[in-house]
Design a protein around this motif. Structure first.
Motif, short mmCIF file in Angstrom:
data_model
loop_
_atom_site.label_atom_id
_atom_site.label_comp_id
_atom_site.label_asym_id
_atom_site.label_seq_id
_atom_site.Cartn_x
_atom_site.Cartn_y
_atom_site.Cartn_z
N UNK A 349 0.83 -1.21 0.00
CA UNK A 349 0.00 0.00 0.00
C UNK A 349 0.87 1.26 0.00
N UNK A 350 1.92 1.27 0.82
CA UNK A 350 2.81 2.44 0.87
C UNK A 350 3.63 2.59 -0.41
N UNK A 351 4.15 1.48 -0.91
CA UNK A 351 4.98 1.55 -2.12
C UNK A 351 4.15 1.92 -3.35
N UNK A 352 2.90 1.51 -3.40
CA UNK A 352 2.02 1.94 -4.50
C UNK A 352 1.96 3.47 -4.53
N UNK A 353 1.75 4.06 -3.37
CA UNK A 353 1.63 5.52 -3.27
C UNK A 353 2.96 6.20 -3.60
N UNK A 354 4.04 5.68 -3.02
CA UNK A 354 5.35 6.33 -3.20
C UNK A 354 5.85 6.21 -4.63
N UNK A 355 5.67 5.06 -5.26
CA UNK A 355 6.19 4.87 -6.62
C UNK A 355 5.43 5.71 -7.64
N UNK A 356 4.17 6.01 -7.36
CA UNK A 356 3.39 6.85 -8.28
C UNK A 356 3.94 8.27 -8.33
N UNK A 357 4.68 8.69 -7.30
CA UNK A 357 5.20 10.05 -7.23
C UNK A 357 6.64 10.17 -7.71
N UNK A 358 7.28 9.05 -8.12
CA UNK A 358 8.67 9.10 -8.56
C UNK A 358 8.80 9.83 -9.90
#
Length: 441
Positions: A349-358
């Protein structure tokens, strides 16, 4: 070692029964088949570190099961006698130079593979800083002219950009040449320009250390990091010595040595240090505790790291230490740590959010965290979604030729290997295998 599977299996069964879980219930909670768990419990199948972490999280055993399984990190290239990296202690041994002395970069030459790659670096327009060197006509004039310093700074940003899109073996020889060139330029400059150039050159050497680690040469990474400290010391900046402990801790982390990663990071948290160095050290400390299975301690340090990094006031004249392509570093590192803690659903859940902002141009960063995101989804049982995540990342993973990215790719390949009957896994597996055997550059 021969007794290890039986010891682990007996302890797993004891912990499972103490938690009141049937074999079927427990297998479902860790997304393994009942037959696979049964083989581990009876000592017929060797457990992986990944499996042990999932078991610890599901049973609340606080890393006790993971401690029974040997780590499977990256291999360490043995350091040369007298070089840092022999784990004799947490402090990096280094010779203190007299103030103003310019270290000699010739003692850290590129290896044979790097020399062969110089041609590729030249094609990229990354040859020695000949133009900067030609600018040195009168050393006294450089004290009033920031041209060489500005050129050195701007060029570093270009190298960092190239580090996102090309293999470290291509970049290393060029970085070595730039380190020597700017060191020589500093030696021929007036005092003010000399200090500024040496400080910037230390960042070139530190970046070369990271590229050496990415190329899979830990011993060279340690030598380059030590050299960066010497250059910074000569410029009067002694804070890089503390950050070098963080870099050494990262090497220990990737080798699976949680205790050493924790000790090294903890040594770099003095209150006299800048907020960024302390923040990065605390972040690394959290990753070490995640590797050790210490859930609450890991999250506590991540909260503190967020506070410290938010308090950072960077010097615009110097490149930022640590990752420069993460808009929200603590969120992505929290997701990263949760994978190590055996909590893949939370991690995903956290990596989905973080990777979308890379940033879209940060291909190496996208591959690094995207592969771990796919691993989190696989461990959470969302196999088809994991395949859809990793498939578009494989060209960047192949081109990056990164030893650290391959470590997670190997973990992903092993995790997907339990689902060979799933069509999406059969489709993506050959491409993952190709990326694992890449020789880019």
């Amino acid at each position: 070692m021969l007794e290890q599977p039986a010891v682990f299996g007996a302890e797993l069964r004891r912990s499972r029964l103490a938690a009141g879980l049937t074999l079927t219930e427990f297998a479902a909670s860790v997304h393994y088949s009942k037959g696979q768990v049964s083989k581990v419990e009876t000592g017929r199948k060797k457990p992986s570190v990944e499996f042990a972490r999932l078991c610890d999280a599901a049973l609340g055993t606080g890393g006790a099961l993971t401690a029974l399984v040997p780590a499977d990190g990256l291999p360490l290239v043995p350091p040369e006698p007298g070089e840092p990296g022999d784990k004799a202690g947490a402090k990096m041994r280094r010779r203190r130079l007299p103030k103003g002395t310019v270290p000699d970069t010739d003692r850290v030459p590129p290896n044979r593979r790097q020399v062969m790659a110089v041609g590729a670096a030249t094609v990229l327009g990354l040859g020695p800083a000949a133009g900067a060197a030609r600018a040195v006509e009168a050393p006294s004039a450089l004290d009033a002219d920031s041209g060489p310093v500005a050129s050195c700074r701007a060029l570093f940003d270009q190298y960092r950009h190239l580090g996102q899109v090309t293999a470290p073996g291509v970049l290393l020889p060029a970085l070595a040449e730039q380190t020597r060139s700017f060191r020589d330029l500093a030696h021929r400059s007036g005092p003010r320009t000399k200090a500024a150039l040496l400080n910037l050159t230390s960042r070139y050497a530190e970046f070369a250390g990271w590229m050496a680690q990415e190329a899979g040469d830990d011993a060279a990474a340690l030598r380059w990091t030590e050299h960066a400290v010497e250059l910074a010391d000569a410029a009067g900046d002694h804070d890089l010595a503390a950050y070098s402990l963080v870099r050494r801790g990262l090497i220990s982390y990737y080798q699976g040595d949680a205790a050493d990663a924790i000790a090294l990071a903890d040594s770099a948290r003095s209150s006299r240090l800048p907020a960024r160095v302390r923040g990065l050290a605390t972040q690394q400390l959290a990753q070490g505790h995640a590797l050790a299975g210490n859930h609450s301690t890991c999250l506590r340090h991540l909260d503190r790291a967020r506070e410290l990094l938010a308090a950072d006031r960077p010097d615009p004249a110097l490149p930022v230490l640590g990752a420069s392509h993460l808009p929200d570093p603590i969120t992505v590192i929290t997701g990263w740590c949760l994978v190590d803690l055996g909590r893949p659903r939370e991690a995903a859940a956290l990596l989905d959010k973080a990777c979308a902002a890379l940033p879209p141009q940060a291909l190496r960063t996208q591959a690094r965290y995207g592969v771990r995101r796919a691993l989190a989804h696989t461990l959470a049982g969302e196999v088809e979604h994991a395949c859809s995540i990793v498939r578009p990342l494989l060209p960047a993973a192949w081109n990056s030729d990164s030893a650290t990215i391959r470590l997670d790719l190997r973990r992903l390949a092993r995790a997907l290997g339990r689902f060979r009957a799933v069509p999406a896994v059969a489709e993506v597996s050959p491409a993952i295998t190709a990326a694992l055997h890449s020789h880019a550059g």
